[in-house]
Design a protein around this motif. Structure first.
Motif, PDB file in Angstrom:
ATOM      1  N   ASN A 450     -27.417  68.408  -2.872  1.00  0.00           N
ATOM      2  CA  ASN A 450     -26.899  68.837  -4.164  1.00  0.00           C
ATOM      3  C   ASN A 450     -27.913  68.417  -5.214  1.00  0.00           C
ATOM      4  O   ASN A 450     -28.058  67.226  -5.498  1.00  0.00           O
ATOM      5  N   GLY A 451     -28.633  69.383  -5.757  1.00  0.00           N
ATOM      6  CA  GLY A 451     -29.739  69.045  -6.641  1.00  0.00           C
ATOM      7  C   GLY A 451     -30.878  68.455  -5.841  1.00  0.00           C
ATOM      8  O   GLY A 451     -31.270  68.990  -4.811  1.00  0.00           O
ATOM      9  N   GLU A 452     -31.370  67.299  -6.273  1.00  0.00           N
ATOM     10  CA  GLU A 452     -32.501  66.667  -5.601  1.00  0.00           C
ATOM     11  C   GLU A 452     -32.082  65.674  -4.527  1.00  0.00           C
ATOM     12  O   GLU A 452     -32.919  65.171  -3.791  1.00  0.00           O
ATOM     13  N   ASN A 453     -30.779  65.364  -4.434  1.00  0.00           N
ATOM     14  CA  ASN A 453     -30.330  64.289  -3.550  1.00  0.00           C
ATOM     15  C   ASN A 453     -29.428  64.797  -2.433  1.00  0.00           C
ATOM     16  O   ASN A 453     -28.844  65.886  -2.527  1.00  0.00           O
ATOM     17  N   ASP A 454     -29.314  63.972  -1.385  1.00  0.00           N
ATOM     18  CA  ASP A 454     -28.404  64.250  -0.272  1.00  0.00           C
ATOM     19  C   ASP A 454     -27.157  63.397  -0.456  1.00  0.00           C
ATOM     20  O   ASP A 454     -27.245  62.212  -0.792  1.00  0.00           O
ATOM     21  N   TYR A 455     -25.995  64.000  -0.181  1.00  0.00           N
ATOM     22  CA  TYR A 455     -24.729  63.328  -0.453  1.00  0.00           C
ATOM     23  C   TYR A 455     -23.827  63.306   0.772  1.00  0.00           C
ATOM     24  O   TYR A 455     -23.728  64.294   1.511  1.00  0.00           O
ATOM     25  N   ALA A 456     -23.159  62.162   0.963  1.00  0.00           N
ATOM     26  CA  ALA A 456     -22.079  62.091   1.941  1.00  0.00           C
ATOM     27  C   ALA A 456     -20.806  62.676   1.356  1.00  0.00           C
ATOM     28  O   ALA A 456     -20.004  63.287   2.066  1.00  0.00           O
ATOM     29  N   ILE A 457     -20.596  62.468   0.046  1.00  0.00           N
ATOM     30  CA  ILE A 457     -19.515  63.128  -0.689  1.00  0.00           C
ATOM     31  C   ILE A 457     -20.165  63.842  -1.858  1.00  0.00           C
ATOM     32  O   ILE A 457     -20.683  63.204  -2.780  1.00  0.00           O
ATOM     33  N   ALA A 458     -20.156  65.178  -1.822  1.00  0.00           N
ATOM     34  CA  ALA A 458     -20.845  65.979  -2.826  1.00  0.00           C
ATOM     35  C   ALA A 458     -19.833  66.712  -3.695  1.00  0.00           C
ATOM     36  O   ALA A 458     -18.883  67.304  -3.179  1.00  0.00           O
ATOM     37  N   HIS A 459     -20.030  66.652  -5.000  1.00  0.00           N
ATOM     38  CA  HIS A 459     -19.246  67.453  -5.933  1.00  0.00           C
ATOM     39  C   HIS A 459     -20.122  68.654  -6.311  1.00  0.00           C
ATOM     40  O   HIS A 459     -21.038  68.530  -7.113  1.00  0.00           O
ATOM     41  N   VAL A 460     -19.834  69.801  -5.699  1.00  0.00           N
ATOM     42  CA  VAL A 460     -20.743  70.937  -5.772  1.00  0.00           C
ATOM     43  C   VAL A 460     -20.381  71.923  -6.865  1.00  0.00           C
ATOM     44  O   VAL A 460     -21.141  72.863  -7.122  1.00  0.00           O
ATOM     45  N   GLY A 461     -19.223  71.770  -7.537  1.00  0.00           N
ATOM     46  CA  GLY A 461     -18.827  72.679  -8.602  1.00  0.00           C
ATOM     47  C   GLY A 461     -17.997  73.841  -8.085  1.00  0.00           C
ATOM     48  O   GLY A 461     -18.110  74.263  -6.931  1.00  0.00           O
ATOM     49  N   GLU A 462     -17.171  74.365  -8.963  1.00  0.00           N
ATOM     50  CA  GLU A 462     -16.217  75.405  -8.559  1.00  0.00           C
ATOM     51  C   GLU A 462     -16.886  76.706  -8.159  1.00  0.00           C
ATOM     52  O   GLU A 462     -16.382  77.446  -7.313  1.00  0.00           O
ATOM     53  N   GLU A 463     -18.035  76.992  -8.723  1.00  0.00           N
ATOM     54  CA  GLU A 463     -18.674  78.283  -8.472  1.00  0.00           C
ATOM     55  C   GLU A 463     -19.537  78.280  -7.216  1.00  0.00           C
ATOM     56  O   GLU A 463     -20.075  79.320  -6.833  1.00  0.00           O
ATOM     57  N   CYS A 464     -19.686  77.138  -6.583  1.00  0.00           N
ATOM     58  CA  CYS A 464     -20.581  77.044  -5.427  1.00  0.00           C
ATOM     59  C   CYS A 464     -20.059  77.884  -4.256  1.00  0.00           C
ATOM     60  O   CYS A 464     -18.898  77.799  -3.875  1.00  0.00           O
ATOM     61  N   GLU A 465     -20.942  78.702  -3.697  1.00  0.00           N
ATOM     62  CA  GLU A 465     -20.599  79.492  -2.511  1.00  0.00           C
ATOM     63  C   GLU A 465     -21.534  79.222  -1.347  1.00  0.00           C
ATOM     64  O   GLU A 465     -21.226  79.595  -0.207  1.00  0.00           O
ATOM     65  N   THR A 466     -22.665  78.570  -1.601  1.00  0.00           N
ATOM     66  CA  THR A 466     -23.635  78.281  -0.547  1.00  0.00           C
ATOM     67  C   THR A 466     -24.081  76.828  -0.650  1.00  0.00           C
ATOM     68  O   THR A 466     -24.447  76.364  -1.726  1.00  0.00           O
ATOM     69  N   MET A 467     -24.017  76.125   0.480  1.00  0.00           N
ATOM     70  CA  MET A 467     -24.430  74.720   0.515  1.00  0.00           C
ATOM     71  C   MET A 467     -25.456  74.510   1.610  1.00  0.00           C
ATOM     72  O   MET A 467     -25.270  74.985   2.739  1.00  0.00           O
ATOM     73  N   ASP A 468     -26.529  73.803   1.289  1.00  0.00           N
ATOM     74  CA  ASP A 468     -27.493  73.375   2.299  1.00  0.00           C
ATOM     75  C   ASP A 468     -26.956  72.119   2.972  1.00  0.00           C
ATOM     76  O   ASP A 468     -26.662  71.120   2.306  1.00  0.00           O
ATOM     77  N   VAL A 469     -26.807  72.163   4.295  1.00  0.00           N
ATOM     78  CA  VAL A 469     -26.283  71.042   5.072  1.00  0.00           C
ATOM     79  C   VAL A 469     -27.451  70.399   5.823  1.00  0.00           C
ATOM     80  O   VAL A 469     -28.110  71.048   6.642  1.00  0.00           O
ATOM     81  N   ILE A 470     -27.690  69.132   5.536  1.00  0.00           N
ATOM     82  CA  ILE A 470     -28.836  68.416   6.091  1.00  0.00           C
ATOM     83  C   ILE A 470     -28.398  67.697   7.368  1.00  0.00           C
ATOM     84  O   ILE A 470     -27.409  66.963   7.372  1.00  0.00           O
ATOM     85  N   PHE A 471     -29.148  67.916   8.439  1.00  0.00           N
ATOM     86  CA  PHE A 471     -28.878  67.250   9.717  1.00  0.00           C
ATOM     87  C   PHE A 471     -30.128  66.499  10.140  1.00  0.00           C
ATOM     88  O   PHE A 471     -31.211  67.072  10.235  1.00  0.00           O
ATOM     89  N   LYS A 472     -29.967  65.173  10.398  1.00  0.00           N
ATOM     90  CA  LYS A 472     -31.097  64.347  10.824  1.00  0.00           C
ATOM     91  C   LYS A 472     -30.734  63.609  12.107  1.00  0.00           C
ATOM     92  O   LYS A 472     -29.622  63.083  12.219  1.00  0.00           O
ATOM     93  N   ASN A 473     -31.663  63.595  13.043  1.00  0.00           N
ATOM     94  CA  ASN A 473     -31.483  62.808  14.264  1.00  0.00           C
ATOM     95  C   ASN A 473     -32.839  62.591  14.911  1.00  0.00           C
ATOM     96  O   ASN A 473     -33.822  63.242  14.560  1.00  0.00           O
ATOM     97  N   THR A 474     -32.874  61.670  15.860  1.00  0.00           N
ATOM     98  CA  THR A 474     -34.128  61.373  16.548  1.00  0.00           C
ATOM     99  C   THR A 474     -34.013  61.565  18.053  1.00  0.00           C
ATOM    100  O   THR A 474     -34.966  61.276  18.771  1.00  0.00           O
ATOM    101  N   LYS A 475     -32.864  62.043  18.532  1.00  0.00           N
ATOM    102  CA  LYS A 475     -32.623  62.135  19.967  1.00  0.00           C
ATOM    103  C   LYS A 475     -32.492  63.580  20.423  1.00  0.00           C
ATOM    104  O   LYS A 475     -31.947  64.431  19.722  1.00  0.00           O
ATOM    105  N   ASN A 476     -32.973  63.840  21.620  1.00  0.00           N
ATOM    106  CA  ASN A 476     -32.807  65.145  22.261  1.00  0.00           C
ATOM    107  C   ASN A 476     -31.417  65.174  22.887  1.00  0.00           C
ATOM    108  O   ASN A 476     -31.177  64.533  23.913  1.00  0.00           O
ATOM    109  N   ALA A 477     -30.485  65.884  22.255  1.00  0.00           N
ATOM    110  CA  ALA A 477     -29.090  65.820  22.706  1.00  0.00           C
ATOM    111  C   ALA A 477     -28.317  67.029  22.200  1.00  0.00           C
ATOM    112  O   ALA A 477     -28.785  67.795  21.348  1.00  0.00           O
TER     113      ALA A 477
END
Length: 606
Positions: A450-477
């Motif tokens: 959301n903006g420049e930061n990554d959030y565990a709880i994001a307030h994206v606004g009422e008009e939001c229809e598209t969200m970038d979801v960040i996934f990070k991991n280091t394991k092959n699974a």
């Protein structure tokens, strides 16, 4: 802030020291000039025990006078305790049991009370029998002489009792009267009036149990189950908090040979180890959370009088770029509490939600409707320096501000490789809770940009229809994503930017995918709407296909061509079989609307 614990995980993974198992109870023999020998066997509910990991402790009042593990005696084929009991002629000796496999005192009692005699008790061939009994179930009428207490009952315990099987018990008043009351995991006791108990051994709360009451000076023993530290990927750390008043750390069950206990110094952004010595680090403070690890699976206990008053805890929001606003607080009561409007924790000076540290080493976010259990410490983020009040109430908090019509929020969960994580999207304005890096590098994490930061709880606004979801991991699974709170949406799709998969999360329970640990973080998009006015249904039959780069459609109605961001890039009226203009290469969703019927199909143009 989101990098606050990166170095911390490296530090803590290297400092737990492990030693030899020792007796749970220790007697200071230098205080006594004499001893007697008690040679005994142990019975529990008339069954003689055959274990070498069950320790018996001899006590005069609350002071240990000797303890021993059993040894096998071949001539009689029995497991014998040879207990040196230290003391003098006026002492009366009682007994307790400790299970070294479970790492906790056994919730049983014995009516055996031995007076001091020089010759002791029992011989190898004819050992003395020390009998223990487990408490009777609260719900058993025979335990009460025929009638189980009701919410209006004034109860005096007739014998040792356990509230088990997830029972939720309410009474008007209760006096243990020298008997033992155990509240088992998942069960709860509510006493609306006076609760009387002056011996902590007579009121035992297993981890996961609750007591709701406001009486002062109620002695109790509140257990906390600790899963063993493995020294692998920082697994096995726990955030703990005491529900009793100012319990001394020295001499407690937490200080085995294989522990580490930290408090967090919010002002300096550093962790302080109890083992390093700090003049003011002597008690478990009410309202503070502590970081704890132990190499043995144990259930140490907070012992003392239950806290029954509101707690004020000072929080800070220092200027450090790596730890701004980080505070470790805890539940100071023997019942669940909630953080948010109307709940126990006043969060007007705190960011949304809180973090739990899981056994797998992940900081997992929780929202207003998730309870903070007794004995649980949590991580919160302060907006500014000040005090936070933790009120004595188990009232649930109310929902955070959210709009998007009737939709309160989305909760996106990911699980796999032995860990789990979650992120929340609120369709309102606010600061949210920034994402923290995990303790363990093997624990996957998910967040919303959301903006420049990554959030565990994001307030994206009422008009939001598209969200970038960040996934990070280091394991092959393999991993699985689920989304909760989809009710009220007419369109909710999860798009995998790596594979091109487009999953209608209104129709599918989850999305399963494979991660190598090397893919880019911005792997997913969530596209959501709740204003089409048309219900969409799955359609198994294909109504479109690609021919030489062109899309051929069969059907009647209005066709919408939707790209991966959820944007409608073309609308065409279809009557029969028709070829539509070739779009750019990529993954698209076709939506065919005919009256109140909607068909959707994912298609790839190369």
């Amino acid at each position: 802030m989101k990098k606050v614990l990166l170095a911390l995980g490296i530090l803590l993974s290297s400092i737990v020291s492990f030693g030899q198992t020792q007796l749970h109870w220790q007697c200071d023999i230098s205080q006594y000039a004499d001893y007697m020998s008690v040679v005994a066997v142990v019975e529990i509910d008339d069954v003689e025990q055959t274990s070498t990991t069950l320790e018996i402790g001899a006590f005069c009042g609350t002071v240990c006078r000797g303890s021993k593990l059993a040894t096998y005696f071949p001539p009689t084929q029995r497991y014998i305790y040879q207990i040196p009991v230290y003391g003098s002629g006026s002492d009366m000796i009682t007994f307790k049991l400790y299970d070294h496999v479970l790492g906790e005192e056994v919730d049983v009692t014995s009516s055996v009370e031995l007076s001091w005699q020089k010759d002791g008790y029992g011989r190898l061939a004819t050992p003395y029998v020390i009998a223990f009994e487990t408490p009777a179930s609260w719900s058993d009428p025979e335990a009460w002489g025929g009638s189980v207490p009701t919410p209006s009952s004034n109860v005096t315990l007739p014998d040792d009792i356990i509230i088990d099987n997830n029972a939720q018990v309410t009474v008007a008043s209760l006096d243990t009267d020298g008997n033992m009351l155990v509240v088992a995991d998942g069960s709860a006791l509510s006493v609306t009036g006076d609760l009387v108990n002056d011996n902590p051994d007579n009121l035992v709360l297993q981890d996961g149990a609750q007591i709701v009451n406001t009486s002062p000076n109620v002695a109790a023993k509140a257990k906390k189950s600790i899963t063993a530290y493995t020294a692998k990927d920082s697994n096995g750390w726990h955030l703990i908090s005491s529900s009793v008043n100012d319990m001394p750390i020295a001499g407690s069950d937490f200080l085995t040979e294989t522990y580490d206990l930290y408090r967090y110094n919010e002002s300096s952004g550093t962790w302080e180890n109890y083992r390093s010595g700090h003049a003011d680090f002597t008690t478990f403070e009410k309202g503070r959370g502590y970081l704890y690890a132990n190499s043995n699976g144990i259930s140490p206990a907070f012992v003392g009088t239950l806290n029954n008053a509101a707690v004020t805890y000072q929080v800070t929001a220092n200027s450090s770029t790596t730890s701004k606003g980080i505070n470790i607080i805890g539940n100071p009561f023997p019942h669940n509490i909630y953080k948010g409007a109307g709940g126990a924790i006043d969060d007007s000076n705190l960011e949304s939600g809180y973090y739990e540290l899981t056994y797998s080493g992940a900081w997992v976010a929780h929202a207003f409707d998730d309870a903070i259990a007794p004995g649980q410490g949590v991580l919160v983020v302060a907006k500014s320096n000040g005090n936070v009040t933790i009120a004595k109430t188990n009232t649930e908090a109310t929902a955070e501000s959210a709009s998007k019509s009737d939709v309160k929020r989305l909760k996106i969960n990911v699980s796999g490789n032995g860990s789990e994580d979650r992120t929340y999207a609120y369709f309102s304005e606010g600061d949210g809770l920034e994402k923290l890096d995990n303790f363990s590098s093997s624990a996957a994490q998910i967040s919303i940009k959301n903006g420049e930061n990554d959030y565990a709880i994001a307030h994206v606004g009422e008009e939001c229809e598209t969200m970038d979801v960040i996934f990070k991991n280091t394991k092959n699974a393999d991993y699985t994503i689920t989304i909760e709170g989809v009710e009220g949406f007419s369109y909710l799709h999860l798009i995998d930017n790596l594979t091109g998969d487009d999953t209608d999360m209104l129709l599918e329970e989850n999305y399963q995918f494979h991660a190598t640990g090397n893919e880019y973080a911005e792997r997913f998009k969530v596209v959501c709407r709740n204003n089409t006015g048309i219900g969409e249904n799955a359609e198994t039959a294909m109504f479109a296909y690609v021919n030489n780069g062109n899309i051929v459609v069969n059907g009647d109605g209005t066709l919408q061509l939707i790209d991966m961001t959820g944007r409608i890039i073309n609308t065409v009226e279809i009557n029969g079989t028709q070829m539509i203009e070739k779009p750019s290469c990529g993954v698209y969703v076709l939506r065919m609307i005919s009256g109140n019927e909607v068909k959707t199909q994912r298609i790839v143009v190369k």
